[in-house]
Scaffold this active site. Structure first.
Site, short mmCIF file in Angstrom:
data_model
loop_
_atom_site.label_atom_id
_atom_site.label_comp_id
_atom_site.label_asym_id
_atom_site.label_seq_id
_atom_site.Cartn_x
_atom_site.Cartn_y
_atom_site.Cartn_z
N ASN A 65 -11.24 76.88 67.82
CA ASN A 65 -11.11 77.94 66.82
C ASN A 65 -11.33 77.35 65.43
O ASN A 65 -11.51 76.14 65.28
CB ASN A 65 -9.76 78.65 66.96
CG ASN A 65 -8.61 77.70 66.72
OD1 ASN A 65 -8.39 77.23 65.62
ND2 ASN A 65 -7.88 77.38 67.79
N LYS A 197 5.59 90.80 66.38
CA LYS A 197 5.66 89.42 66.89
C LYS A 197 7.01 88.80 66.58
O LYS A 197 7.58 88.08 67.41
CB LYS A 197 4.54 88.58 66.25
CG LYS A 197 3.21 88.81 66.93
CD LYS A 197 2.06 88.11 66.27
CE LYS A 197 0.78 88.76 66.77
NZ LYS A 197 -0.42 88.25 66.15
N LYS A 201 8.99 87.67 69.86
CA LYS A 201 9.17 86.24 70.10
C LYS A 201 10.52 85.74 69.59
O LYS A 201 10.79 84.56 69.63
CB LYS A 201 8.04 85.45 69.44
CG LYS A 201 6.64 85.83 69.92
CD LYS A 201 5.60 84.81 69.46
CE LYS A 201 4.19 85.31 69.69
NZ LYS A 201 3.20 84.24 69.54
#
Ligand code: CTP
Length: 266
Positions: A65, A197, A201
């Protein structure tokens, strides 16, 4: 008395290895650490990840990436300047790494997972600035180069990697440490996905940005982020990654102060 360990490289005797004078920069940074007054993060151990993981397809090809590692490196530098003991876990980066207490080089998401898991328990905070691959080749890397002539069309099956942050959130449960900071690289809507998120998480802070926005993203020195915590949403203007690092660490200090006793005492 503090010792700076010898450097590695070509030695006068013609061998390669440890045993030469450490680089001047390493000696200067070690002296700087000894001379600096107690910083606002003195006594805290921080785990910072940086760069982009690499999933090998064969001996010459990989899926990667665009992360340069700049943001994670800026955080590691600033945390060390504030007196923290910094462990930097670096995947593929295109910037020079700072000389912090420990630098661990990793390649794949699996290696990043193992390196972080082994050290997170002893850390006061984990900052996951690395761009970790979400998928990896299901069959692992081919031992020999994939031959074009053997494939009219090539399909590579990918399987999900372990979400390191989510695992840390689960493992931490209701305990206050380590403080968990995640990054959310979005294209388009920023705040809502970041908040999702944060909750999913079980994180304390998410640094979110739109990687397509001008002045933000991978290959630039600046960033424009929104800091999303349980209580607040704080949009910031475009600023250098070093400045973003400073503000992230300011918020981290607030979070650490909210639970008075550091896990690792000075
Ligand atoms: N991360 C992680 N382990 C992974 C993948 C990501 O710990 N296997 C961390 C990154 O370091 C970053 C954050 O999780 O701090 C990014 O969250 P993620 O949900 O993976 O973001 P995206 O990949 O952008 O998710 P999505 O594609 O769902 O938007």
């Amino acid at each position: 008395v503090r010792f700076v360990e010898p450097g590695e490289g070509y030695l006068a005797c013609g061998w390669m290895g440890a045993g030469r004078l450490a680089e001047p920069q390493v000696i200067v940074e070690a002296a700087g650490r000894m001379l600096q007054p107690r910083g606002s993060l003195s006594g805290y151990r921080l785990l910072v990840t940086a760069g982009g993981t690499v999933e090998d397809l064969d001996p010459v090809r990989f899926i990667g990436n665009r992360s340069s590692g700049r943001m994670g490196v800026a955080l590691a530098r600033e945390a060390q300047a504030r007196g923290a003991e910094v462990i930097l876990i670096a995947a593929r980066t295109s910037v020079e790494l700072p000389h912090v207490a420990e630098v661990v080089r990793v390649r794949s998401a699996r290696e990043m997972h193992d390196a972080v898991s082994a050290r997170a328990g002893a850390a006061d905070a984990v900052i996951m600035a690395a761009a970790v691959a979400d998928f990896t080749p299901a069959r692992g890397a081919a031992a020999a180069k994939i031959q074009k002539s053997e494939h009219g069309r090539l399909t590579i099956e990918l399987e999900p990697t372990t979400d390191i942050l989510a695992e840390l959130g689960r493992r931490r449960g209701d305990r206050p440490r380590p403080i968990l900071v995640g990054f959310a690289a979005q294209t388009g809507e920023v705040v809502e996905p970041a908040r999702r998120k944060l909750l999913a998480k079980r994180l304390d802070l998410v640094v979110a940005n739109d990687v397509l926005a001008p002045g933000a993203g991978f290959d630039v020195e600046t960033n424009q982020v929104v800091l999303v915590s349980r209580e607040a949403t704080e949009p910031l203007p475009v600023m250098s990654k070093a400045e973003v690092a400073g503000l992230v660490l300011d918020r981290l200090e607030d979070l650490l102060a909210a639970v008075p006793l550091p896990a690792a005492t000075p």
